[in-house]
Design a protein around this motif. Structure first.
Motif, PDB file in Angstrom:
ATOM      1  N   LEU A  49       0.814  -1.218   0.000  1.00  0.00           N
ATOM      2  CA  LEU A  49       0.000   0.000   0.000  1.00  0.00           C
ATOM      3  C   LEU A  49       0.851   1.272   0.000  1.00  0.00           C
ATOM      4  N   ASP A  50       1.978   1.255   0.739  1.00  0.00           N
ATOM      5  CA  ASP A  50       2.811   2.470   0.815  1.00  0.00           C
ATOM      6  C   ASP A  50       3.304   2.863  -0.574  1.00  0.00           C
ATOM      7  N   ARG A  51       3.819   1.855  -1.270  1.00  0.00           N
ATOM      8  CA  ARG A  51       4.330   2.102  -2.618  1.00  0.00           C
ATOM      9  C   ARG A  51       3.183   2.550  -3.538  1.00  0.00           C
ATOM     10  N   ASP A  52       2.041   1.866  -3.456  1.00  0.00           N
ATOM     11  CA  ASP A  52       0.885   2.220  -4.285  1.00  0.00           C
ATOM     12  C   ASP A  52       0.443   3.661  -4.022  1.00  0.00           C
ATOM     13  N   ALA A  53       0.452   4.048  -2.725  1.00  0.00           N
ATOM     14  CA  ALA A  53      -0.002   5.400  -2.371  1.00  0.00           C
ATOM     15  C   ALA A  53       0.912   6.445  -3.014  1.00  0.00           C
ATOM     16  N   LYS A  54       2.216   6.172  -3.009  1.00  0.00           N
ATOM     17  CA  LYS A  54       3.163   7.115  -3.638  1.00  0.00           C
ATOM     18  C   LYS A  54       2.863   7.262  -5.130  1.00  0.00           C
ATOM     19  N   ILE A  55       2.622   6.126  -5.782  1.00  0.00           N
ATOM     20  CA  ILE A  55       2.341   6.157  -7.227  1.00  0.00           C
ATOM     21  C   ILE A  55       1.047   6.938  -7.497  1.00  0.00           C
ATOM     22  N   CYS A  56       0.026   6.680  -6.692  1.00  0.00           N
ATOM     23  CA  CYS A  56      -1.263   7.375  -6.883  1.00  0.00           C
ATOM     24  C   CYS A  56      -1.089   8.878  -6.703  1.00  0.00           C
ATOM     25  N   GLU A  57      -0.335   9.243  -5.661  1.00  0.00           N
ATOM     26  CA  GLU A  57      -0.089  10.665  -5.369  1.00  0.00           C
ATOM     27  C   GLU A  57       0.629  11.320  -6.551  1.00  0.00           C
ATOM     28  N   GLN A  58       1.672  10.618  -7.003  1.00  0.00           N
ATOM     29  CA  GLN A  58       2.476  11.091  -8.139  1.00  0.00           C
ATOM     30  C   GLN A  58       1.619  11.292  -9.405  1.00  0.00           C
ATOM     31  N   GLU A  59       0.640  10.405  -9.602  1.00  0.00           N
ATOM     32  CA  GLU A  59      -0.205  10.499 -10.800  1.00  0.00           C
ATOM     33  C   GLU A  59      -1.371  11.468 -10.614  1.00  0.00           C
ATOM     34  N   GLY A  60      -1.469  12.059  -9.407  1.00  0.00           N
ATOM     35  CA  GLY A  60      -2.491  13.082  -9.186  1.00  0.00           C
ATOM     36  C   GLY A  60      -3.845  12.541  -8.770  1.00  0.00           C
ATOM     37  N   ALA A  61      -3.892  11.328  -8.196  1.00  0.00           N
ATOM     38  CA  ALA A  61      -5.171  10.817  -7.670  1.00  0.00           C
ATOM     39  C   ALA A  61      -5.563  11.627  -6.434  1.00  0.00           C
TER      40      ALA A  61
END
Ligand code: AMP
Length: 280
Positions: free
Chosen positions: A75-87
């Motif tokens: 989840l931590d890694r996923d959250a970073k990716i989502c944040e980076q993509e502007g979710a």
């Protein structure tokens, strides 16, 4: 960006956005995000004011001997990716939040789930339809984004939305690949080095088939045989299926005409990999 495991909180927020006249895009995933998922989030970002990514490894779509327990999670890694993509919002419920103690409903349909992946995974698409219906009720988005990598899933969700009058637009997005052509998948991490090398045969076999079709081949059986022969040159490949079907109803066809799906599922070790071409 907010991460919420609560149905109530997530629904309240999305309803508030809708009341403000904002357009909401939903990207349903099982997490362990890669560039395939990122492309969906990115597209949702461009076409909507708010983007919700759901991350939920849905037990209902796994059969008894499948990889539910070992499915990768981070989840931590996923959250970073989502944040980076502007979710704007991650909906990440626990299993108990989605399936209460007396849960007994499901959503299913005839015909489309029977062939291809449904033949070897009999409960899979019932689980997918049920969880996606639940997500559409929890998150009343304007649009939902799905990858063409799971082409049968995309066809089923489109059919479900039409048949059951869900008020949501389904957007199909192209397959994102590794540099050597292997379709990106969370399950690629199961591959050994040698399996990973040989797995390029899947895209190569489809590439060859498309060339033959472009050159005028119309015989679906010949196309299928050509793909099977090519894949069998990879010693570690074990074919689950190679099929040429109508993209609309996922039934076998004899001639390449209209909307055609050429789909395959092949085991390399424990990893079951999918790839396809859709001819529109
Ligand atoms: P999953 O997390 O595997 O359930 O996938 C979530 C969504 O991402 C589904 O709509 C998939 O079709 C999509 N997806 C997965 N891999 C890819 C890929 N390589 N390219 C495009 N979309 C993908």
């Amino acid at each position: 960006m907010t991460i919420s495991g609560s149905i109530e909180e997530t629904r309240k927020q999305v309803k508030e956005w809708k009341a403000q006249g904002l357009r909401v895009g939903l990207v349903p995933t099982m997490g362990y995000l890669h560039e395939g998922h990122q492309s969906l989030i990115n597209r949702a970002r461009k076409e909507n004011d708010k983007v919700v990514v759901s991350i939920f490894v849905n037990p209902m779509q796994f059969g008894p001997n499948e990889d539910l327990e070992s499915y990768p999670r981070d989840l931590d890694r996923d959250a970073k990716i989502c944040e980076q993509e502007g979710a704007d919002w991650i909906f990440h419920p626990e299993v108990e939040e989605m399936y209460g103690p007396d849960f007994s409903g499901y959503v299913d349909m005839n015909t489309l789930p029977e062939k291809l992946c449904g033949a070897s995974r009999p409960v899979h698409f019932r689980g997918v339809q049920t969880v996606v219906s639940k997500l559409f009720h929890i998150i009343p988005a304007d649009r939902a984004y799905f990858g063409q990598k799971d082409a049968q899933q995309l066809a089923i969700i489109r059919r479900m939305v039409l048949d059951l009058n869900f008020d949501i637009e389904i957007i199909g997005c192209p397959i994102i690949r590794e540099e050597d052509g292997l379709a990106k998948s969370s399950r690629n991490i199961y591959l050994t080095d040698e399996e990973r090398k040989q797995a390029v045969i899947l895209n190569q076999s489809l590439e060859e088939a498309m060339k033959a079709i472009d050159a005028g081949e119309k015989d679906a059986a010949k196309i299928k045989n050509m793909i099977v022969k090519k894949i069998n040159t990879a010693p570690l490949a074990k074919i689950d299926y190679v099929e040429v079907v109508s993209f609309n109803n996922i039934q076998p066809i004899e001639k390449i005409e209209g909307e055609v799906l050429i789909a395959l599922a092949v085991y390399f070790g424990s990893a079951r990999l999918l790839d396809n071409r859709i001819i529109l």
